[in-house]
Design a protein around this motif. Sequence first.
Motif, mmCIF file in Angstrom:
data_model
loop_
_atom_site.group_PDB
_atom_site.id
_atom_site.type_symbol
_atom_site.label_atom_id
_atom_site.label_comp_id
_atom_site.label_asym_id
_atom_site.label_seq_id
_atom_site.Cartn_x
_atom_site.Cartn_y
_atom_site.Cartn_z
ATOM 1 N N GLN A 12 0.860 -1.184 0.000
ATOM 2 C CA GLN A 12 0.000 0.000 0.000
ATOM 3 C C GLN A 12 0.889 1.224 0.000
ATOM 4 O O GLN A 12 1.837 1.310 0.767
ATOM 5 N N GLN A 13 0.601 2.136 -0.902
ATOM 6 C CA GLN A 13 1.380 3.360 -0.989
ATOM 7 C C GLN A 13 1.246 4.161 0.285
ATOM 8 O O GLN A 13 0.179 4.219 0.878
ATOM 9 N N ARG A 14 2.312 4.803 0.685
ATOM 10 C CA ARG A 14 2.263 5.677 1.849
ATOM 11 C C ARG A 14 1.437 6.902 1.498
ATOM 12 O O ARG A 14 1.537 7.450 0.414
ATOM 13 N N GLY A 15 0.600 7.333 2.427
ATOM 14 C CA GLY A 15 -0.232 8.502 2.185
ATOM 15 C C GLY A 15 -1.521 8.195 1.447
ATOM 16 O O GLY A 15 -2.083 9.070 0.813
ATOM 17 N N GLU A 16 -1.963 6.959 1.507
ATOM 18 C CA GLU A 16 -3.213 6.576 0.850
ATOM 19 C C GLU A 16 -4.121 5.875 1.847
ATOM 20 O O GLU A 16 -3.661 5.174 2.737
ATOM 21 N N ILE A 17 -5.404 6.088 1.668
ATOM 22 C CA ILE A 17 -6.408 5.379 2.453
ATOM 23 C C ILE A 17 -7.333 4.708 1.452
ATOM 24 O O ILE A 17 -7.975 5.382 0.644
ATOM 25 N N ALA A 18 -7.364 3.396 1.485
ATOM 26 C CA ALA A 18 -8.168 2.593 0.557
ATOM 27 C C ALA A 18 -7.858 2.944 -0.896
ATOM 28 O O ALA A 18 -8.739 3.005 -1.745
ATOM 29 N N GLY A 19 -6.593 3.212 -1.182
ATOM 30 C CA GLY A 19 -6.169 3.507 -2.544
ATOM 31 C C GLY A 19 -6.378 4.941 -2.989
ATOM 32 O O GLY A 19 -6.040 5.297 -4.106
ATOM 33 N N VAL A 20 -6.932 5.788 -2.119
ATOM 34 C CA VAL A 20 -7.170 7.197 -2.455
ATOM 35 C C VAL A 20 -6.124 8.039 -1.721
ATOM 36 O O VAL A 20 -5.970 7.906 -0.512
#
Length: 82
Positions: A12-20
């Motif tokens: 999961q990318q840092r700074g993302e929540i559920a891909g957003v």
Amino acid sequence: MTKTSGGSSGPQQRGEIAGVPTRYIAIAVIVVLAVWFLFANLERVQIQFWVFTVTCPLWIALLATLLAGTALGWLLKGRQQR
């Protein structure tokens, strides 16, 4: 299969929540709060400038201030990136 912390198996990318991206979430929250604040202030007010006075709904004055602040922030952001 390698487990990561939190029990998820995918990165999961840092700074993302559920891909957003969290930036978009923050912008959406601020816009919703600003619109809510505008609609909570519908009464008419007198705004006095240096030379003249204007009577208008408070939400118009607040919206104009919000737009001016947004434009100023956008202009200053562009200046810092150079």
